[in-house]
Design a protein around this motif. Structure first.
Motif, PDB file in Angstrom:
ATOM      1  N   LEU A 199       0.706  -1.236  -0.016  1.00 17.93           N
ATOM      2  CA  LEU A 199       0.062  -0.087  -0.063  1.00 17.93           C
ATOM      3  C   LEU A 199       0.883   1.138   0.111  1.00 17.93           C
ATOM      4  O   LEU A 199       1.712   1.365   1.012  1.00 17.93           O
ATOM      5  N   PHE A 200       0.664   2.172  -1.109  1.00 21.37           N
ATOM      6  CA  PHE A 200       1.336   3.514  -1.026  1.00 21.37           C
ATOM      7  C   PHE A 200       0.142   4.536  -0.998  1.00 21.37           C
ATOM      8  O   PHE A 200      -0.942   4.410  -1.302  1.00 21.37           O
ATOM      9  N   LEU A 214       4.663   4.226   2.448  1.00 23.85           N
ATOM     10  CA  LEU A 214       4.692   2.815   1.768  1.00 23.85           C
ATOM     11  C   LEU A 214       4.499   1.719   2.866  1.00 23.85           C
ATOM     12  O   LEU A 214       5.559   1.672   3.820  1.00 23.85           O
ATOM     13  N   HIS A 215       3.558   0.981   2.733  1.00 19.32           N
ATOM     14  CA  HIS A 215       3.203  -0.136   3.735  1.00 19.32           C
ATOM     15  C   HIS A 215       3.587  -1.545   3.042  1.00 19.32           C
ATOM     16  O   HIS A 215       2.824  -1.845   2.105  1.00 19.32           O
ATOM     17  N   GLU A 254       5.557  -0.051   7.809  1.00 12.92           N
ATOM     18  CA  GLU A 254       5.613   0.936   6.891  1.00 12.92           C
ATOM     19  C   GLU A 254       7.079   1.295   6.845  1.00 12.92           C
ATOM     20  O   GLU A 254       8.028   1.369   7.715  1.00 12.92           O
ATOM     21  N   ILE A 255       7.544   1.467   5.499  1.00 10.43           N
ATOM     22  CA  ILE A 255       8.946   1.446   5.317  1.00 10.43           C
ATOM     23  C   ILE A 255       9.153   2.579   4.193  1.00 10.43           C
ATOM     24  O   ILE A 255      10.031   2.517   3.496  1.00 10.43           O
ATOM     25  N   LEU A 277      10.849   6.719  -0.270  1.00 13.73           N
ATOM     26  CA  LEU A 277       9.503   7.495  -0.578  1.00 13.73           C
ATOM     27  C   LEU A 277       8.870   8.236   0.264  1.00 13.73           C
ATOM     28  O   LEU A 277       7.704   8.807  -0.103  1.00 13.73           O
ATOM     29  N   GLU A 278       9.607   8.273   1.436  1.00  7.53           N
ATOM     30  CA  GLU A 278       8.962   9.156   2.612  1.00  7.53           C
ATOM     31  C   GLU A 278       9.234  10.392   2.077  1.00  7.53           C
ATOM     32  O   GLU A 278      10.241  10.839   2.143  1.00  7.53           O
ATOM     33  N   ASP A 279       8.294  11.404   1.732  1.00  7.04           N
ATOM     34  CA  ASP A 279       8.643  12.645   1.064  1.00  7.04           C
ATOM     35  C   ASP A 279       7.461  13.656   1.227  1.00  7.04           C
ATOM     36  O   ASP A 279       6.328  13.314   1.266  1.00  7.04           O
TER      37      ASP A 279
END
Length: 538
Positions: free
Chosen positions: A201-202, A217-218, A228-229, A235-237
């Protein structure tokens, strides 16, 4: 409901006269269809495998059923008043497996399900008491039990989802998949980013401070849990975004991602290449898109010119893919909104339904194939399946999804352009259940329907080349694999064929201590080979 195996529909050409819109080698003809409600979906509503047009009000579902000759038959189905209208999003799927498509209305105060009856002539309105400030909604089998669940982004609280008990009864759950206290969850999409054959999941996030709008992003751990990664995958933004478009934009066999900025005040668009190792790299600087400044809330993938390279539809602009993570900008080809996508005259090219009008794709001479997936052990729509084709030009992949972009519901067909290639060597479908179907040399320029398990099963791959020891085992299962462990995906099935374990095999052993005693089959897929072997867990 018709459920033929490998059924090919005949192709007919529909001539429409109206406004022309074009860009580069793309051309669309605009034709009004006369909808009377909120225009939301292009999806097969009655199980005939033709995309229909759906428009809704609080007391009416208006369906334009597509006919084999490309015409439409309008039907209006009166409903009891919906507690919540789809003011933010609409998702669709057959979550009770009766052959007719159900609808999910994502409203600003709650969620309403319109459950189709067993002959497609009516809907039962189901609304819970929960407050949900809905954003993007999806149907997806979250716990992989073969029953479709529903997921809804919550704008001001942790996300919610509805687990299906198998009889079509839905249980509301909040938390566990995006738990920032004040929400900020906007555009959810379910994808298999790491090619381990389960859906991750995004969540594109927006609004408030940087922490609140960090994209997430899961990762699906394959055992019913998620991690959650976003940070470790890059991708964490904290850019402001309402939606993303996932697809294999360089045809290397894994999903890349376009993250479309809703405003450039907190960051430009992102084009993230999947490195194949669980991380992503922003390649916008070399993509040809640094001059693309249009912003908005709608982004989704599709091959609009059927050249075999995925394009990006971003707020009515089509970014034509060149197959190497570079793009050519075709501005304002559609209206400022993407609308819902599907094939609305069954000619093999993607059309759009926007604001009461159909934008018919004029097409070209490129070849194509489209696949309808029908699950048996998996959910009936095959949502979560990975579809892969191999041609002379290489490999293309698609995931079957319910809910793309931000607002609309688009077709659940897997659509592939293959350009000037004149044949497809192999079509493979990896189902959520773990089953695999393979079709050699399918016809091109046709839509086919594939039922899960229609080609072969696990027993066909039992081999002596896969050695497991000790067998029986209590915990550790050592694996001697002839072809090595490069890109190896493992699945463990019980004697009923249900997948009980799944993931990436990174070493020559597997911990099976968490499954109950009994007989099992281990399947390993690596570098185009499939091997299975039995083992006993004590």
């Amino acid at each position: 409901m018709k459920k033929p195996i490998l059924l090919a529909f005949s192709l007919l050409t529909l001539c429409v006269y109206g406004q022309q819109r074009s860009g580069g080698d793309l051309s669309f003809t605009v034709s009004s269809i006369g909808t009377s409600g909120t225009d939301r979906a292009v999806v097969d509503m009655n199980g005939d495998y033709l995309d229909d047009v759906v428009s809704v009000t609080s007391t009416n579902v208006q369906i334009f059923y597509q006919q084999p000759d490309g015409s439409f038959v309008e039907t209006n189905i009166t409903t009891t008043p919906a507690d919540y209208n789809p003011s933010w999003s609409l998702a669709a799927a057959d979550y009770d497996r009766n052959g007719y498509t159900d609808l999910l209305y994502g409203g600003g105060s709650g969620v309403t399900f319109m459950r189709a009856n067993n002959d497609g002539t009516g809907f039962t309105e189901i609304s819970g008491p929960e407050f949900v400030f809905s954003q993007r909604s999806n149907f997806i089998d979250i716990n992989n039990d073969g029953n479709l669940d529903a997921f809804v982004c919550h704008d001001v609280e942790p996300n919610v989802y509805y687990l299906n008990d198998g009889d079509g009864n839905l249980t509301h759950i909040q938390g566990g998949l995006g738990d920032f206290p004040s929400g900020g969850n906007y555009g959810s999409v379910w994808i298999d980013y790491d090619n381990d054959r389960d859906m991750d999941l995004f969540i594109a996030k927006c609004g408030g401070g940087p922490d609140r709008r960090d994209n997430e992003l899961h990762n699906n751990n394959g055992d019913g849990t998620f991690s959650e990664i976003g940070a470790e995958t890059n991708l964490e933004d904290s850019m402001q975004t309402w939606s993303s478009a996932w697809g294999d934009y360089d045809n290397d066999g894994d999903m890349d991602i376009w993250i479309g900025a809703s405003t450039t005040s907190d960051g430009f668009h992102r084009l993230m290449e999947n490195n194949g190792d669980g991380t992503f790299t922003d390649v916008i600087s070399t993509s040809g898109l640094t001059g693309f400044s249009a912003t908005g809330i709608e982004n989704c993938p599709g091959d609009f010119n059927n050249d075999g390279n995925l394009d990006i539809l971003s707020n009515g602009n089509i970014l034509l893919g060149n197959g190497d993570l570079t793009f050519t900008i075709e501005s304002n080809v559609l209206s400022s909104s993407n609308g819902a996508l599907g094939d609305l005259n069954n000619d093999g090219f993607l059309d759009a339904f926007i604001g009461g009008s159909i934008y018919y794709n004029a097409g070209n001479g490129n070849n194509w194939i489209a696949i309808n997936t029908v699950g048996t052990d998996s959910n009936i729509n095959g949502i979560g399946a990975r579809v892969e084709i191999e041609t002379e030009s290489g490999v293309q992949i698609r995931d079957i999804r319910s809910g793309e972009g931000f607002r609309y519901m688009s077709t659940m067909r897997a659509h592939f352009g293959i350009g000037t290639d004149t044949s497809i060597d192999r079509l493979t479908i990896y189902w959520p259940s773990g089953a695999v179907d393979e079709i050699l040399n399918p016809n091109i320029n046709e839509t086919i329907t594939v039922e899960e398990g229609s080609t072969f099963g696990l027993e066909d791959f039992l081999t002596e080349n896969l050695i497991l020891y000790p067998n029986p085992t209590r915990s550790e299962l050592n694996i001697n694999l002839q072809y090595g462990f490069d890109n190896a995906i493992y699945s463990v099935f019980d004697v009923q064929g249900r997948r009980v374990m799944n993931g990436v095999l990174e070493a020559g052993s597997l911990d099976v201590s968490g499954i109950t005693a009994g007989n099992y089959i281990l399947r390993i897929m690596t570098n185009g080979t499939i091997q299975t072997q039995r083992f006993i867990k004590q």
